[in-house]
Design an enzyme around this catalytic site. Structure first.
Site, short mmCIF file in Angstrom:
data_model
loop_
_atom_site.label_atom_id
_atom_site.label_comp_id
_atom_site.label_asym_id
_atom_site.label_seq_id
_atom_site.Cartn_x
_atom_site.Cartn_y
_atom_site.Cartn_z
N LYS A 114 0.87 -1.18 0.00
CA LYS A 114 0.00 0.00 0.00
C LYS A 114 0.90 1.22 0.00
O LYS A 114 2.04 1.16 0.46
CB LYS A 114 -0.88 0.02 1.26
CG LYS A 114 -2.14 0.84 1.10
CD LYS A 114 -3.21 0.06 0.38
CE LYS A 114 -4.47 0.83 0.21
NZ LYS A 114 -5.57 -0.02 -0.29
P1 NAD Z 1 -12.91 7.57 -2.56
O1 NAD Z 1 -11.88 8.58 -2.30
O2 NAD Z 1 -13.43 7.40 -3.95
O3 NAD Z 1 -14.18 7.81 -1.60
C1 NAD Z 1 -14.06 7.94 -0.20
C2 NAD Z 1 -15.40 8.40 0.35
O4 NAD Z 1 -15.33 8.41 1.78
C3 NAD Z 1 -15.78 9.82 -0.07
O5 NAD Z 1 -17.18 9.89 -0.27
C4 NAD Z 1 -15.38 10.65 1.15
O6 NAD Z 1 -16.11 11.87 1.27
C5 NAD Z 1 -15.74 9.69 2.27
N1 NAD Z 1 -15.06 10.00 3.52
C6 NAD Z 1 -13.76 10.35 3.70
N2 NAD Z 1 -13.52 10.63 5.00
C7 NAD Z 1 -14.69 10.40 5.64
C8 NAD Z 1 -15.08 10.52 7.00
N3 NAD Z 1 -14.23 10.89 7.95
N4 NAD Z 1 -16.37 10.23 7.32
C9 NAD Z 1 -17.25 9.86 6.35
N5 NAD Z 1 -16.93 9.74 5.06
C10 NAD Z 1 -15.67 10.01 4.71
O7 NAD Z 1 -12.32 6.17 -2.02
P2 NAD Z 1 -12.74 4.69 -2.42
O8 NAD Z 1 -11.82 4.22 -3.48
O9 NAD Z 1 -14.22 4.62 -2.63
O10 NAD Z 1 -12.35 3.90 -1.09
C11 NAD Z 1 -13.23 3.76 0.02
C12 NAD Z 1 -12.79 2.59 0.88
O11 NAD Z 1 -12.78 1.39 0.09
C13 NAD Z 1 -11.38 2.70 1.47
O12 NAD Z 1 -11.36 2.05 2.72
C14 NAD Z 1 -10.53 1.92 0.47
O13 NAD Z 1 -9.32 1.48 1.03
C15 NAD Z 1 -11.48 0.79 0.17
N6 NAD Z 1 -11.21 0.07 -1.07
C16 NAD Z 1 -11.16 0.72 -2.27
C17 NAD Z 1 -10.95 -0.01 -3.44
C18 NAD Z 1 -10.97 0.62 -4.80
O14 NAD Z 1 -10.96 -0.11 -5.78
N7 NAD Z 1 -11.04 1.94 -4.93
C19 NAD Z 1 -10.75 -1.41 -3.36
C20 NAD Z 1 -10.82 -2.04 -2.13
C21 NAD Z 1 -11.06 -1.28 -0.99
#
Ligand code: NAD
Length: 428
Positions: A114
């Site tokens: 990561k």
């Molecule tokens: P992103 O940046 O697209 O979206 C993140 C979202 O979380 C946004 O809506 C943001 O406003 C919100 N957020 C941030 N801080 C916050 C808080 N304190 N309280 C409430 N909401 C909050 O990110 P993403 O890619 O959707 O990732 C989200 C989660 O999924 C993370 O834990 C990431 O590690 C995990 N994840 C992502 C992927 C991927 O393919 N993008 C794959 C596996 C896991």
């Protein structure tokens, strides 16, 4: 507005301690050999780089970037790049270790890594983001590579970020091997060697898990309700795909606030609103609620899809749902896990629930290696089969060993990493 945003939770535990406790519990149950336990207890490599970038106004800022490579026994390191003001070494270490177990659980031939940069991307222009990304990629140098360590999007990054990373990386490789190096990152735009289905893959995988759970529990999703924390890539795609089952989203929140509508919130229209406004807050026709009220909404399914450790003891006692599907990485702390188990609330663990993203990243990497381009149906079929097979394996292990689903998922993963070490031996 505070730095952390209106929806932020304060006083979270250390994410690496949480990840280590999950690991220790599973290692004990699976009888993991002491030497493998020792190796996996720390990442193989931890890289921190401080680098300057020129801002649009001509001034310079110094940025702190991380890449942690937890384990590569099974294959090249693999894991996302996060842009967020709370990024820390221990957070990246935890996320890297979860990637090792996620890939092993799914029999994907990758290890775990990561990375990230500690800054708030929403305060920078596109041209600043491009320079930050390109300079960070340059600093990573040969620490990444298509056969060594393959980044992907995570919080605060997207397909555009991956296109800049790929373009920078190949610019520093010999002309004859540029094409072969496109696989240095996954989650790229289609025009740059990306895969059909990658951007929605994590959400799609989350919904496969929900569908499997509903089938096992004889729960009819049509007419059911769900609430979603975090409406970025993963949250919004999960919400849109789940809406097709006839379930309705009645509350949703992000870093700026939370909204509620008992009649349902259309995730497609909400996505359009978020593109324009950068938040779900203020969405017309919805009622503003607090973070505490969000977690107390009576619903069938809670989808945490924001950051890690958002569900602590308080939230675990407050939730009124049948099931939590961990779309985010590490959203539940260990005390909360125990409370949820006591309350009979099912938790589909992150390394299973959100693994659709890395599964399709693997397909993208394979397509790049073979100079192929698979159609969407092909990608979706492969993903569906893989998710169902892994979900069934976790349920079977949990039933056989009488353990929770998180521990079962970890144990399966640990068995696989451990067998690899036993077969290969430990040098010298
Ligand atoms: P992103 O940046 O697209 O979206 C993140 C979202 O979380 C946004 O809506 C943001 O406003 C919100 N957020 C941030 N801080 C916050 C808080 N304190 N309280 C409430 N909401 C909050 O990110 P993403 O890619 O959707 O990732 C989200 C989660 O999924 C993370 O834990 C990431 O590690 C995990 N994840 C992502 C992927 C991927 O393919 N993008 C794959 C596996 C896991």
């Amino acid at each position: 507005m505070s730095d952390a945003g209106a929806g932020a939770k304060s006083g979270k535990p250390n994410p690496y301690s949480v990840a280590k406790a999950q690991f220790e519990k599973a290692a004990t149950l699976s009888g993991l050999a002491d030497e493998i336990r020792l190796i996996l207890s720390q990442p193989k490599n931890e890289l921190i780089v401080n680098f300057p970038v020129r801002m649009d106004d001509g001034s310079y800022q110094l940025f702190k970037g991380y890449r942690v490579q937890h384990n590569n026994a099974i294959g090249p390191y693999k894991g996302g790049i996060r842009y967020h003001h709370d990024v820390s070494l221990d957070e990246i270490k935890a996320l890297a270790s979860w990637m090792t177990y996620k890939c092993a659980l799914h029999e994907i031939p990758f290890g775990g890594a990561k990375g990230g940069i500690k800054f708030d991307p929403s305060t920078h222009s596109q041209s600043e983001l491009e320079r930050i990304t390109r300079r960070f990629t340059f600093e990573l140098g040969n620490n990444i590579g298509p056969e060594h360590d393959i980044p992907a999007p995570d919080v605060g990054t997207n397909a555009q970020t991956m296109a800049w990373m790929m373009d920078t990386y190949v610019s520093f490789t010999a002309a004859g091997s540029r094409q072969a190096n496109h696989g240095v990152v996954t989650g790229k735009p289609l025009t740059c060697g990306g895969s059909q289905g990658r951007s929605a893959a994590t959400g799609q995988g989350v919904v496969h898990c929900i569908a499997e759970w509903a089938r096992d529990k004889r729960f009819d999703l049509n007419g059911g309700t769900y609430i979603v924390q975090g409406f970025g890539n993963v949250g919004s795609n999960t919400a849109k795909i789940l809406a097709r089952t006839g379930a309705s989203m009645i509350a949703v929140g992000d870093w700026k606030g939370y909204i509620f509508n008992s009649e349902g919130i259309n995730p497609f229209k909400l996505s359009e609103y978020v593109v324009k406004n950068g938040t779900v807050a203020g969405y017309p026709g919805s009622q503003t609620i607090t973070r505490d009220e969000f977690f107390a909404v009576q619903t069938d399914i809670l989808v945490p899809a924001a950051l890690e450790l958002e569900i602590g003891e308080k939230e675990a006692r407050a939730v009124k749902c049948k099931m939590i599907v961990e779309a985010a990485n590490g959203p539940t702390d260990n005390d909360a896990d125990a409370i949820l188990a006591e309350r009979g609330i099912d938790v589909i663990p992150d390394i299973l629930a959100n693994s659709g993203g890395v599964a399709v990243s693997y397909y993208e990497w394979l397509q790049n290696k073979r100079s192929e381009f698979w159609d969407l149906e092909d990608v979706e079929d492969r993903l569906a089969k893989r998710m169902r097979r892994t979900y069934a394996a976790v349920m079977e292990y949990a039933a056989r060993k009488k353990c929770d689903w998180r521990t079962a998922a970890f144990c399966i993963a640990l068995d696989r990493v451990s067998k690899t070490y036993i077969d290969r031996g430990i040098f010298p």
